[in-house]
Scaffold this motif. Structure first.
Motif, short mmCIF file in Angstrom:
data_model
loop_
_atom_site.label_atom_id
_atom_site.label_comp_id
_atom_site.label_asym_id
_atom_site.label_seq_id
_atom_site.Cartn_x
_atom_site.Cartn_y
_atom_site.Cartn_z
N SER A 5 -1.21 -36.56 -40.02
CA SER A 5 -0.75 -35.51 -40.92
C SER A 5 0.74 -35.66 -41.19
O SER A 5 1.58 -35.07 -40.53
N TYR A 20 -6.54 -32.35 -38.68
CA TYR A 20 -5.11 -32.63 -38.75
C TYR A 20 -4.31 -31.56 -38.01
O TYR A 20 -4.70 -30.40 -37.95
N GLU A 40 -7.05 -37.46 -36.30
CA GLU A 40 -5.82 -37.25 -35.55
C GLU A 40 -6.01 -36.30 -34.37
O GLU A 40 -5.53 -36.56 -33.27
#
Length: 493
Positions: free
Chosen positions: A294, A329, A254
């Motif tokens: 997340s 995350y 991410e």
């Protein structure tokens, strides 16, 4: 400690429990089109929110709270943690119906409002038995907007085997304990919302975007996902296919997604998803290279044209271990923009719109719910999640889509300096910032005929009374929090 209910309500600055003699909203809306609507509040509880600097023109009044007694159902209690919600006109022509998830008690309430928009009666469509898991955000699909319904799509959050419920908003309250109103084709996951796109976005199709609220753990290595259900038949919730979002380059991390960049993405199929367990879906999407977000907590689409409707925003609420980031995350949270291809919903581009990690504790903190209009994204925070070092209470932020400016728009009044309030309600010792949170924010302007009018749900976690327990009648919850829904006018769209 057992609290006297009448005395407790009086501490709020209100006398009695009658729905008559209510708190007044002094400012009538000069732009009212529907002359029947009356925003004078019958609630016994003033709004727990106030406008931030620069937005003083907002007009805020309480629609309903857990302390209010409705004249046609005096034993009804509006439950704790009102979250996902929907509003529709009552088919009998007598006012409106509001459907609301109550997260902590795993239930769905139905409140009837008269033609003046006053709550007059309430019951429960789903109790904790029928709800089975926490019910967070939700979407009321209607024929006018989505081409099918009405059906209240409410997603279960508690664990990777949770499912999406399809609830008839006009159903019988005697069915509230039914456990068979789930939609296997929409998959199993710890889900926050299931959002169908408008019928104009991809004519002839049913496309539902689902946020999976999952953090990283060894048992769930894919973390949170943006999931899509697609059928080539309008209103088909049984025979479509399920997909998860991935980057074209296969990168699953991410935090490699940066501001001011655009990333080609596609949706990869999860074969035979309706017959898989949540654990099997988790393994499948991770092996397929889906992006590991997340905690995807909410999803909404931009209002306006079909082109706008294909612009989708979603949150990654964030996660931490021992108050520190988890590698790969977001910790403080993000809001993403997905631009779906005009002809192929399985393709698009992904951008990072707002992020909080560069402003730890001062910028956005754990964005949860979203409300997207034509020109703005209203970002509701869930600041009770992790952090002792938050520097502000939970806000709603106003993100300007064109300018990319993000401004604090609404704040909460925790009454921390109110000695009488704290003596009665603050039984859990609430002191840290951000401990209350927002639920859904919904545009009700067109339905009620009053421009720029929205509802916002509030979770005032430390407002607790024995009288609020067992609101849904299931007898399964000992939670005694109250909840509140407010009306906000003069909202920029």
């Amino acid at each position: 400690m057992k609290i006297n209910f009448l005395k407790s309500v009086a501490i709020l600055g209100i006398t009695g429990l009658s729905v008559i003699g209510c708190q007044n909203d002094d400012n009538k809306d000069s732009n009212t089109v529907n002359a029947e609507i009356d925003f004078t509040s019958n609630s016994k509880v003033p709004p727990f929110v106030y406008a931030m600097s620069g937005f003083e023109n907002l007009k805020i009044s309480t629609l309903i709270s857990s302390a209010d007694v409705l004249p046609q159902s005096p034993t009804f209690v509006y439950g704790a943690q009102p979250d996902g919600a929907g509003l529709m006109k009552n088919p009998n022509g007598e006012g409106y119906i509001m459907i609301t998830n109550h997260e902590i008690i795993q239930s769905v309430s139905r409140v009837y409002l008269d033609k003046t928009f006053k709550p007059v009666k309430g019951d429960y469509l789903v109790d904790a038995v029928g709800g089975m898991t926490r019910l967070c955000s939700a979407t009321l699909a209607t024929p006018e907007i989505h081409g099918f319904g009405p059906i209240f799509l409410t997603a279960g959050e508690s664990g990777q085997e949770s499912m999406v419920h399809g609830i008839n908003p006009l159903g019988l309250s005697t069915d509230k304990s039914r456990m068979d109103r789930v939609l296997p084709a929409l998959g199993k996951a710890s889900m926050e919302n299931a959002v169908p796109l408008p019928k104009e976005a991809y004519p002839g199709k049913t496309i539902i975007l689902i946020g999976e609220d999952q953090s990283y753990a060894t048992s769930h290595v894919s973390a949170g996902q943006l999931i899509m259900y697609m059928s080539n038949t309008v209103g088909d919730l049984s025979n479509g296919k399920l997909y998860a979002l991935k980057r074209t380059d296969g990168n699953q991390v991410e935090t490699t997604i940066k501001l001011n960049n655009s990333y080609p993405v596609s949706f990869v199929e999860i074969p035979n998803a309706k017959n898989l367990t949540g654990a099997e879906i988790n393994t499948t999407v991770n092996a397929a290279g889906a992006i590991r977000f997340s905690r995807v907590e909410d999803v909404d689409y931009r209002k306006g044209s079909a082109s706008n409707n294909r612009e989708v925003y979603f949150t990654a609420t964030g996660q931490a271990t021992a108050n520190a980031p988890v590698d790969g995350y977001t910790m403080w949270g993000r809001v993403y923009k997905l631009k779906m291809d005009a002809t192929d919903p399985l393709k698009g581009t992904l951008e990072l719109a707002v992020e909080g990690d560069s402003t730890p504790g001062t910028g956005i903190i754990n964005p949860d719910n979203l409300c997207v209009t034509e020109n703005y994204v209203y970002i509701q925070e869930d600041g009770d999640s992790y952090y002792a070092d938050a520097k502000h209470d939970s806000y709603i932020w106003q993100y300007n889509i064109a300018s990319k400016q993000n401004k604090p728009w609404l704040n909460m009044n925790h009454k921390r300096t109110d000695a009488a309030w704290n003596a009665l309600y603050n039984q859990v010792g609430e002191t840290k910032l951000g401990s209350w949170e927002f639920g859904a924010m919904n545009d009700i302007s067109d339905l009620i005929g009053v421009p720029n009018t929205f509802t916002v749900n509030i979770h005032p976690h430390t407002w607790q009374l024995d009288a609020f327990k067992n609101a849904d009648g299931s007898g399964t919850s000992t939670n005694k929090e109250g909840g509140q829904t407010v009306i906000i006018r003069n909202v920029e769209k």
